[in-house]
Design a protein around this motif. Sequence first.
Motif, PDB file in Angstrom:
ATOM      1  N   ALA A  42     -25.325  60.298  -6.087  1.00 51.81           N
ATOM      2  CA  ALA A  42     -25.096  59.141  -6.966  1.00 51.81           C
ATOM      3  C   ALA A  42     -26.360  58.297  -7.068  1.00 51.81           C
ATOM      4  O   ALA A  42     -26.716  57.832  -8.161  1.00 51.81           O
ATOM      5  CB  ALA A  42     -23.934  58.300  -6.447  1.00 51.81           C
ATOM      6  N   ASP A  43     -27.059  58.110  -5.959  1.00 48.74           N
ATOM      7  CA  ASP A  43     -28.318  57.365  -5.982  1.00 48.74           C
ATOM      8  C   ASP A  43     -29.364  58.074  -6.839  1.00 48.74           C
ATOM      9  O   ASP A  43     -30.147  57.424  -7.534  1.00 48.74           O
ATOM     10  CB  ASP A  43     -28.879  57.181  -4.569  1.00 48.74           C
ATOM     11  N   GLN A  44     -29.394  59.386  -6.805  1.00 48.95           N
ATOM     12  CA  GLN A  44     -30.417  60.146  -7.534  1.00 48.95           C
ATOM     13  C   GLN A  44     -30.196  60.136  -9.038  1.00 48.95           C
ATOM     14  O   GLN A  44     -31.134  60.353  -9.795  1.00 48.95           O
ATOM     15  CB  GLN A  44     -30.469  61.595  -7.040  1.00 48.95           C
ATOM     16  N   ARG A  45     -29.013  59.880  -9.487  1.00 51.56           N
ATOM     17  CA  ARG A  45     -28.743  59.871 -10.935  1.00 51.56           C
ATOM     18  C   ARG A  45     -29.568  58.817 -11.656  1.00 51.56           C
ATOM     19  O   ARG A  45     -29.792  58.922 -12.849  1.00 51.56           O
ATOM     20  CB  ARG A  45     -27.263  59.639 -11.193  1.00 51.56           C
ATOM     21  N   ASP A  46     -30.006  57.800 -10.939  1.00 53.65           N
ATOM     22  CA  ASP A  46     -30.757  56.721 -11.560  1.00 53.65           C
ATOM     23  C   ASP A  46     -32.272  56.866 -11.414  1.00 53.65           C
ATOM     24  O   ASP A  46     -33.002  55.995 -11.841  1.00 53.65           O
ATOM     25  CB  ASP A  46     -30.319  55.377 -10.966  1.00 53.65           C
ATOM     26  N   ALA A  51     -33.616  62.353 -13.312  1.00 55.23           N
ATOM     27  CA  ALA A  51     -32.392  61.990 -14.020  1.00 55.23           C
ATOM     28  C   ALA A  51     -32.278  62.653 -15.383  1.00 55.23           C
ATOM     29  O   ALA A  51     -31.521  62.221 -16.217  1.00 55.23           O
ATOM     30  CB  ALA A  51     -32.289  60.470 -14.161  1.00 55.23           C
ATOM     31  N   ALA A  52     -33.008  63.734 -15.582  1.00 52.97           N
ATOM     32  CA  ALA A  52     -32.946  64.434 -16.859  1.00 52.97           C
ATOM     33  C   ALA A  52     -31.661  65.236 -17.008  1.00 52.97           C
ATOM     34  O   ALA A  52     -31.368  65.728 -18.071  1.00 52.97           O
ATOM     35  CB  ALA A  52     -34.147  65.360 -17.016  1.00 52.97           C
ATOM     36  N   ARG A 148     -29.317  71.751 -14.700  1.00 51.20           N
ATOM     37  CA  ARG A 148     -29.055  70.374 -15.111  1.00 51.20           C
ATOM     38  C   ARG A 148     -29.037  70.301 -16.621  1.00 51.20           C
ATOM     39  O   ARG A 148     -29.866  70.862 -17.304  1.00 51.20           O
ATOM     40  CB  ARG A 148     -30.114  69.465 -14.507  1.00 51.20           C
ATOM     41  N   ARG A 149     -28.054  69.625 -17.163  1.00 49.91           N
ATOM     42  CA  ARG A 149     -27.863  69.501 -18.607  1.00 49.91           C
ATOM     43  C   ARG A 149     -28.580  68.260 -19.124  1.00 49.91           C
ATOM     44  O   ARG A 149     -28.854  67.339 -18.379  1.00 49.91           O
ATOM     45  CB  ARG A 149     -26.373  69.387 -18.952  1.00 49.91           C
ATOM     46  N   LYS A 150     -28.809  68.237 -20.402  1.00 45.58           N
ATOM     47  CA  LYS A 150     -29.408  67.058 -21.017  1.00 45.58           C
ATOM     48  C   LYS A 150     -28.433  65.893 -20.922  1.00 45.58           C
ATOM     49  O   LYS A 150     -27.230  66.058 -21.135  1.00 45.58           O
ATOM     50  CB  LYS A 150     -29.729  67.312 -22.497  1.00 45.58           C
ATOM     51  N   PRO A 151     -28.925  64.688 -20.595  1.00 46.18           N
ATOM     52  CA  PRO A 151     -28.029  63.543 -20.468  1.00 46.18           C
ATOM     53  C   PRO A 151     -27.510  63.089 -21.814  1.00 46.18           C
ATOM     54  O   PRO A 151     -28.166  63.258 -22.830  1.00 46.18           O
ATOM     55  CB  PRO A 151     -28.906  62.470 -19.827  1.00 46.18           C
ATOM     56  N   ARG A 152     -26.323  62.501 -21.772  1.00 41.92           N
ATOM     57  CA  ARG A 152     -25.761  61.921 -22.988  1.00 41.92           C
ATOM     58  C   ARG A 152     -26.454  60.614 -23.311  1.00 41.92           C
ATOM     59  O   ARG A 152     -26.926  60.411 -24.398  1.00 41.92           O
ATOM     60  CB  ARG A 152     -24.262  61.716 -22.830  1.00 41.92           C
ATOM     61  N   SER A 153     -26.511  59.718 -22.343  1.00 43.48           N
ATOM     62  CA  SER A 153     -27.189  58.441 -22.532  1.00 43.48           C
ATOM     63  C   SER A 153     -27.311  57.760 -21.187  1.00 43.48           C
ATOM     64  O   SER A 153     -26.336  57.651 -20.457  1.00 43.48           O
ATOM     65  CB  SER A 153     -26.383  57.552 -23.485  1.00 43.48           C
ATOM     66  N   ARG A 154     -28.509  57.285 -20.874  1.00 41.51           N
ATOM     67  CA  ARG A 154     -28.691  56.599 -19.600  1.00 41.51           C
ATOM     68  C   ARG A 154     -28.525  55.103 -19.767  1.00 41.51           C
ATOM     69  O   ARG A 154     -27.993  54.438 -18.912  1.00 41.51           O
ATOM     70  CB  ARG A 154     -30.064  56.900 -19.013  1.00 41.51           C
ATOM     71  N   ALA A 156     -28.110  51.375 -19.754  1.00 38.63           N
ATOM     72  CA  ALA A 156     -28.222  50.318 -18.745  1.00 38.63           C
ATOM     73  C   ALA A 156     -28.252  50.858 -17.327  1.00 38.63           C
ATOM     74  O   ALA A 156     -28.612  50.147 -16.401  1.00 38.63           O
ATOM     75  CB  ALA A 156     -27.073  49.339 -18.899  1.00 38.63           C
ATOM     76  N   HIS A 157     -27.886  52.122 -17.122  1.00 41.35           N
ATOM     77  CA  HIS A 157     -27.856  52.664 -15.768  1.00 41.35           C
ATOM     78  C   HIS A 157     -29.241  53.007 -15.238  1.00 41.35           C
ATOM     79  O   HIS A 157     -29.408  53.253 -14.067  1.00 41.35           O
ATOM     80  CB  HIS A 157     -26.972  53.911 -15.713  1.00 41.35           C
ATOM     81  N   GLU A 158     -30.244  53.050 -16.128  1.00 37.04           N
ATOM     82  CA  GLU A 158     -31.590  53.410 -15.669  1.00 37.04           C
ATOM     83  C   GLU A 158     -32.172  52.243 -14.873  1.00 37.04           C
ATOM     84  O   GLU A 158     -32.145  51.108 -15.299  1.00 37.04           O
ATOM     85  CB  GLU A 158     -32.478  53.716 -16.867  1.00 37.04           C
ATOM     86  N   ARG A 159     -32.662  52.538 -13.674  1.00 37.65           N
ATOM     87  CA  ARG A 159     -33.306  51.524 -12.864  1.00 37.65           C
ATOM     88  C   ARG A 159     -34.408  52.192 -12.061  1.00 37.65           C
ATOM     89  O   ARG A 159     -34.512  53.406 -12.048  1.00 37.65           O
ATOM     90  CB  ARG A 159     -32.324  50.804 -11.978  1.00 37.65           C
ATOM     91  N   ASN A 160     -35.187  51.435 -11.397  1.00 38.03           N
ATOM     92  CA  ASN A 160     -36.320  51.956 -10.670  1.00 38.03           C
ATOM     93  C   ASN A 160     -35.860  52.832  -9.509  1.00 38.03           C
ATOM     94  O   ASN A 160     -35.105  52.408  -8.663  1.00 38.03           O
ATOM     95  CB  ASN A 160     -37.167  50.789 -10.143  1.00 38.03           C
ATOM     96  N   CYS A 161     -36.371  54.056  -9.471  1.00 38.11           N
ATOM     97  CA  CYS A 161     -35.999  55.011  -8.436  1.00 38.11           C
ATOM     98  C   CYS A 161     -36.375  54.521  -7.047  1.00 38.11           C
ATOM     99  O   CYS A 161     -35.661  54.769  -6.081  1.00 38.11           O
ATOM    100  CB  CYS A 161     -36.665  56.361  -8.703  1.00 38.11           C
TER     101      CYS A 161
END
Length: 167
Positions: A42-46, A51-52, A148-154, A156-161
């Motif tokens: 879950a932490d790695q998704r961001d 996160a591709a 890993r599949r292409k993301p639908r949309s990141r 607001a969930h995108e944050r600094n790794c």
Amino acid sequence: MIQQTVTVTGEPTATTHHFRLTFATSRNGAHAARHAAERWLADQRDCPEVAAGDEDAATVSLLVAELIANAALHGRVQGRHARLALTLTSGTLRIEVTDARGDRLPAPTPDADGESGRGLLLVASLADTWGCEPHHPGGKTVWAECARRKPRSRGAHERNCASTQRG
């Protein structure tokens, strides 16, 4: 967590994230290992570097749970632990579970009348590829990979790794 960056001249930078955990081959050990893996994933998704992908969290959780449960049930050796390793890149998630029973190789053959034996059938149907290899000095590693599949949309969930990494 160990983060490794590999650069080959003329090639883009590739980041690989690793998670490793040793766990007791018991019901409690398997439960704790599964939850630790789910938290790490879950932490790695961001993380922007990896996160591709947009793999289904429930599918990944099921794969992790089945491989860990098999090690705890069929790979148990008194006084020995099992190991869970996750390797995450922008293209693949690899799940590896190593136990001490190299003499008991996995086979997806369910007992028609029983309540067990279906876990590896699930692994075979959900993972893009899976297998088993010997682990020296006497054990085995059962692994599964998910492309890993292409993301639908990141959004607001995108944050600094860096804020999610643990030492």
